[in-house]
Design a protein around this motif. Structure first.
Motif, PDB file in Angstrom:
ATOM      1  N   GLN A   2       0.809  -1.152   0.095  1.00  5.74           N
ATOM      2  CA  GLN A   2      -0.165  -0.136  -0.207  1.00  5.74           C
ATOM      3  C   GLN A   2       0.952   1.246   0.052  1.00  5.74           C
ATOM      4  OE1 GLN A   2      -3.319   0.505  -0.128  1.00  5.74           O
ATOM      5  NE2 GLN A   2      -3.918  -1.698  -0.200  1.00  5.74           N
ATOM      6  N   PHE A   3       2.013   1.195   0.837  1.00  4.27           N
ATOM      7  CA  PHE A   3       2.678   2.333   0.775  1.00  4.27           C
ATOM      8  C   PHE A   3       3.598   2.598  -0.495  1.00  4.27           C
ATOM      9  CE2 PHE A   3       6.739   4.709   2.008  1.00  4.27           C
ATOM     10  CZ  PHE A   3       6.086   5.516   2.625  1.00  4.27           C
ATOM     11  N   GLY A   4       4.020   1.687  -1.018  1.00  3.00           N
ATOM     12  CA  GLY A   4       4.844   1.473  -2.207  1.00  3.00           C
ATOM     13  C   GLY A   4       3.693   2.087  -3.468  1.00  3.00           C
ATOM     14  N   ARG A   5       2.497   1.520  -3.447  1.00  4.59           N
ATOM     15  CA  ARG A   5       1.458   2.041  -4.496  1.00  4.59           C
ATOM     16  C   ARG A   5       1.327   3.465  -4.485  1.00  4.59           C
ATOM     17  NH1 ARG A   5      -2.670   3.879  -3.185  1.00  4.59           N
ATOM     18  NH2 ARG A   5      -2.628   3.357  -1.428  1.00  4.59           N
ATOM     19  N   ALA A   6       1.284   4.241  -2.988  1.00  9.11           N
ATOM     20  CA  ALA A   6       1.153   5.622  -2.935  1.00  9.11           C
ATOM     21  C   ALA A   6       2.160   6.265  -3.317  1.00  9.11           C
ATOM     22  CB  ALA A   6       0.712   5.892  -1.278  1.00  9.11           C
ATOM     23  N   LEU A   7       3.381   5.796  -3.178  1.00  5.15           N
ATOM     24  CA  LEU A   7       4.462   6.650  -3.693  1.00  5.15           C
ATOM     25  C   LEU A   7       4.601   6.418  -5.259  1.00  5.15           C
ATOM     26  CD1 LEU A   7       7.426   5.698  -1.075  1.00  5.15           C
ATOM     27  CD2 LEU A   7       5.744   7.685  -1.124  1.00  5.15           C
ATOM     28  N   HIS A   8       4.226   5.482  -5.785  1.00  2.58           N
ATOM     29  CA  HIS A   8       4.344   5.063  -7.183  1.00  2.58           C
ATOM     30  C   HIS A   8       3.127   6.484  -7.908  1.00  2.58           C
ATOM     31  CE1 HIS A   8       4.441   3.227 -11.118  1.00  2.58           C
ATOM     32  NE2 HIS A   8       3.173   3.151 -11.119  1.00  2.58           N
ATOM     33  N   ALA A   9       2.109   6.496  -7.198  1.00  4.90           N
ATOM     34  CA  ALA A   9       1.185   7.343  -7.764  1.00  4.90           C
ATOM     35  C   ALA A   9       1.699   8.825  -7.762  1.00  4.90           C
ATOM     36  CB  ALA A   9       0.013   7.157  -7.175  1.00  4.90           C
ATOM     37  N   LEU A  10       2.572   9.060  -6.808  1.00  4.70           N
ATOM     38  CA  LEU A  10       3.241  10.506  -6.927  1.00  4.70           C
ATOM     39  C   LEU A  10       4.569  10.471  -7.404  1.00  4.70           C
ATOM     40  CD1 LEU A  10       2.317  11.078  -2.922  1.00  4.70           C
ATOM     41  CD2 LEU A  10       1.375  12.210  -4.737  1.00  4.70           C
ATOM     42  N   ARG A  13       2.489  18.543  -7.543  1.00 10.39           N
ATOM     43  CA  ARG A  13       1.672  19.195  -8.813  1.00 10.39           C
ATOM     44  C   ARG A  13       0.299  19.236  -8.407  1.00 10.39           C
ATOM     45  NH1 ARG A  13       2.872  14.646 -12.862  1.00 10.39           N
ATOM     46  NH2 ARG A  13       2.015  13.496 -11.209  1.00 10.39           N
ATOM     47  N   ALA A  14      -0.555  19.924  -9.259  1.00 11.33           N
ATOM     48  CA  ALA A  14      -1.931  20.319  -9.228  1.00 11.33           C
ATOM     49  C   ALA A  14      -2.669  19.037  -9.033  1.00 11.33           C
ATOM     50  CB  ALA A  14      -2.505  21.064 -10.066  1.00 11.33           C
ATOM     51  N   GLY A  15      -2.228  17.910  -9.758  1.00 11.90           N
ATOM     52  CA  GLY A  15      -2.736  16.666  -9.649  1.00 11.90           C
ATOM     53  C   GLY A  15      -2.485  15.574  -8.672  1.00 11.90           C
ATOM     54  N   ASP A  16      -1.558  15.831  -7.768  1.00 17.83           N
ATOM     55  CA  ASP A  16      -1.194  15.200  -6.709  1.00 17.83           C
ATOM     56  C   ASP A  16      -2.149  15.242  -5.766  1.00 17.83           C
ATOM     57  OD1 ASP A  16       1.012  14.207  -8.068  1.00 17.83           O
ATOM     58  OD2 ASP A  16       2.551  16.004  -7.347  1.00 17.83           O
ATOM     59  N   ASP A  17      -2.782  14.507  -5.467  1.00 16.80           N
ATOM     60  CA  ASP A  17      -3.984  14.402  -4.477  1.00 16.80           C
ATOM     61  C   ASP A  17      -3.616  13.575  -3.277  1.00 16.80           C
ATOM     62  OD1 ASP A  17      -6.247  14.217  -2.955  1.00 16.80           O
ATOM     63  OD2 ASP A  17      -7.762  13.613  -4.353  1.00 16.80           O
ATOM     64  N   ALA A  23      -4.041   9.551  -2.411  1.00 16.32           N
ATOM     65  CA  ALA A  23      -2.722   8.721  -2.441  1.00 16.32           C
ATOM     66  C   ALA A  23      -2.252   8.112  -1.418  1.00 16.32           C
ATOM     67  CB  ALA A  23      -1.625   9.698  -3.051  1.00 16.32           C
ATOM     68  N   PHE A  24      -2.545   8.548   0.076  1.00 13.33           N
ATOM     69  CA  PHE A  24      -2.102   8.152   1.087  1.00 13.33           C
ATOM     70  C   PHE A  24      -3.324   7.485   2.103  1.00 13.33           C
ATOM     71  CE2 PHE A  24       1.333  10.892   0.896  1.00 13.33           C
ATOM     72  CZ  PHE A  24       2.519  10.097   0.784  1.00 13.33           C
ATOM     73  N   ALA A  25      -4.352   6.664   0.992  1.00 13.72           N
ATOM     74  CA  ALA A  25      -5.377   6.011   1.513  1.00 13.72           C
ATOM     75  C   ALA A  25      -5.230   4.553   1.281  1.00 13.72           C
ATOM     76  CB  ALA A  25      -6.779   6.519   0.943  1.00 13.72           C
ATOM     77  N   TRP A  26      -5.572   3.601   2.293  1.00 15.40           N
ATOM     78  CA  TRP A  26      -5.626   2.374   2.047  1.00 15.40           C
ATOM     79  C   TRP A  26      -6.723   1.988   1.013  1.00 15.40           C
ATOM     80  CZ3 TRP A  26      -2.378  -1.187   4.999  1.00 15.40           C
ATOM     81  CH2 TRP A  26      -2.745  -2.612   4.900  1.00 15.40           C
ATOM     82  N   LYS A  27      -6.159   1.134  -0.203  1.00 16.83           N
ATOM     83  CA  LYS A  27      -7.275   1.065  -1.068  1.00 16.83           C
ATOM     84  C   LYS A  27      -7.391  -0.636  -1.502  1.00 16.83           C
ATOM     85  CE  LYS A  27      -6.051   4.982  -3.723  1.00 16.83           C
ATOM     86  NZ  LYS A  27      -5.169   5.496  -2.696  1.00 16.83           N
ATOM     87  N   GLU A  28      -8.546  -1.224  -1.310  1.00 16.09           N
ATOM     88  CA  GLU A  28      -8.597  -2.710  -1.772  1.00 16.09           C
ATOM     89  C   GLU A  28      -9.929  -2.661  -2.651  1.00 16.09           C
ATOM     90  OE1 GLU A  28      -8.528  -5.587   1.017  1.00 16.09           O
ATOM     91  OE2 GLU A  28      -7.028  -4.640   2.326  1.00 16.09           O
TER      92      GLU A  28
END
Length: 430
Positions: free
Chosen positions: A227-235, A307-311, A315-320
């Motif tokens: 989950q943490f790696g996915r958040a960083l990848h999105a950013l 960036r403006a698109g960096d939410d 991004a730092f929410a647990w996603k399943e």
């Protein structure tokens, strides 16, 4: 008497003996001794009058004129035994000056503490072996992150974890935060605070903790990211896992310094809770960086602005992901959710929807970026026979009854929430 002479005095004796026997001129003797003619004549006169004893310094064995008063020495050692018994000489010198108004050199304190057996000389310690690695050139190029579980408040508070973010190029502490444990949501909160303060680094450098790396050999159903790696990848931030503790020596050595200095600062301030500890950290970080941070080899800062698109919230929410049933229901974290009937919800029947679990406890269910309204189903409340049910809820209730019959004997929800557990989970791709 000759045995008491120093090497320099023995050299003088040889030159003056040759000068007295006229084997050397005065100019040659002065050049060999590095002295003026007047000083050479003075030494020669003392040699002729007293012999070898005339060349030995008269101050040897006498008390130095710069020696500190004995009362001051005893007072400083008494304070060290009472309050600073496990402090090093440098830190003791700082605290005696800042708190007690006693100004002493750290080398003076070191000698006093060694004599009083309050400190061990470096030569007597066991030699340590360090693997050298050059620092990165720029700030923000590589930021080492790690959590250190320790009794930070000693016996005044609970054992907790300190999350440490340290820049590899300068050794500067970028962010500190006390948390209950080293978990994904703790790193979510700390990483978000870091990004809001400094921007996005090129990469984070961590250990092989399950928050950063999928360590389970059977985890084959996801995309290989935590989950943490996915958040960083999105950013657009990379994360690198070190192969050993020595490889991330910057943060490991910082732990040792923090376990010494920070623990004692918390003790002096009387801090006993995580909230008060976090309130003290900014001032401590500023003082630490002034004392220990190094200038970078290259003055360029590689942090990138958000960036403006960096939410960051998303991004730092647990996603399943969960599949939406025909009854518009899904189960997440041992809770059944009923999605309100709507056109987007009906279009998602039989498909995967994403559950967003935010650090503050909020939940959001989305399909193709559209948020779906929902409510929770109370499994404890039983549906009695003959109970009146609204026609719009009948399908959902029957679906829950069927699921209950299939899961008969299943225990009620108990234990910590899934997001509070430490093991890493994959972000499932439908």
């Amino acid at each position: 008497m000759v045995r008491l002479m120093s090497d320099g005095e023995l050299s003088r004796l040889e030159v003056l003996r040759d000068l007295d026997q006229k084997r050397l001129t005065t100019e040659a003797a002065a050049q060999l001794l590095g002295l003026e003619r007047r000083q050479v004549f003075r030494l020669l006169k003392a040699y002729r009058a007293e012999g070898v004893a005339g060349l030995i310094s008269k101050r040897r064995g006498r008390r130095s004129n710069r020696r500190k008063p004995e009362a001051l020495r005893q007072a400083a050692l008494a304070l060290i035994r009472e309050r600073y018994w496990d402090f090093g000489p440098t830190l003791v010198a700082e605290k005696l000056h800042e708190i007690h108004g006693i100004t002493l050199g750290r080398e003076t304190l070191r000698l006093w503490m060694i004599e009083a057996e309050l400190w061990v000389d470096r030569k007597q310690r066991r030699k340590r072996v360090h693997q050298p690695r050059s620092r990165r050139d720029c700030v923000g190029e590589l930021v080492q992150i790690d959590g250190c579980e320790h009794w930070w408040f000693e016996d005044r508070g609970p054992q907790c974890t300190l999350l440490v973010f340290i820049d590899d190029a300068t050794g500067r502490l970028m962010h500190l935060q006390f948390v209950e444990s080293e978990s994904t949501f703790a790193y979510f909160h700390a990483a978000r605070a870091y990004l809001e303060a400094w921007g996005k680094p090129v990469a984070f450098y961590s250990d092989k903790h399950g928050v950063f790396r999928v360590n389970h050999p059977g985890a084959l159903g996801g995309d290989g990211m935590t989950q943490f790696g996915r958040a960083l990848h999105a950013l657009n931030i990379d994360i690198i896992c070190a192969n050993s503790s020595q490889a991330k020596g910057r943060v490991e050595r910082a732990h040792k310094t923090l376990q010494d200095r920070l623990v004692k600062e918390l003790r002096l301030a009387g801090v006993c809770t995580l909230a008060k500890g976090n309130a003290l950290l900014p001032a401590f970080v500023a003082d630490y960086n002034v004392r220990f941070a190094k200038p970078p080899a290259n003055q360029k800062d590689l942090h990138r602005p958000l960036r403006a698109g960096d939410d960051l919230e998303d991004a730092f929410a647990w996603k399943e992901q969960r599949r939406l049933s025909q009854a518009l229901t899904l189960q997440y974290d041992k809770v059944v959710f009923i999605v309100e009937p709507s056109e987007p919800a009906k279009a998602a029947i039989g498909k995967y929807v994403t559950v967003f679990d935010y650090p503050d406890g909020r939940l959001s269910i989305r399909h193709n970026g559209v948020e779906l309204a929902y409510r929770t189903f109370d499994k404890v409340r039983q549906v009695d026979q003959g109970a009146i049910a609204d026609n719009k809820q009948l399908g959902a209730i029957l679906g829950m009854i069927r699921d209950k019959q299939l899961r008969r004997g299943t225990e009620q929800r108990s234990g910590p929430r899934r997001r509070d557990q430490r093991d890493a989970r994959l972000f499932k791709v439908g």
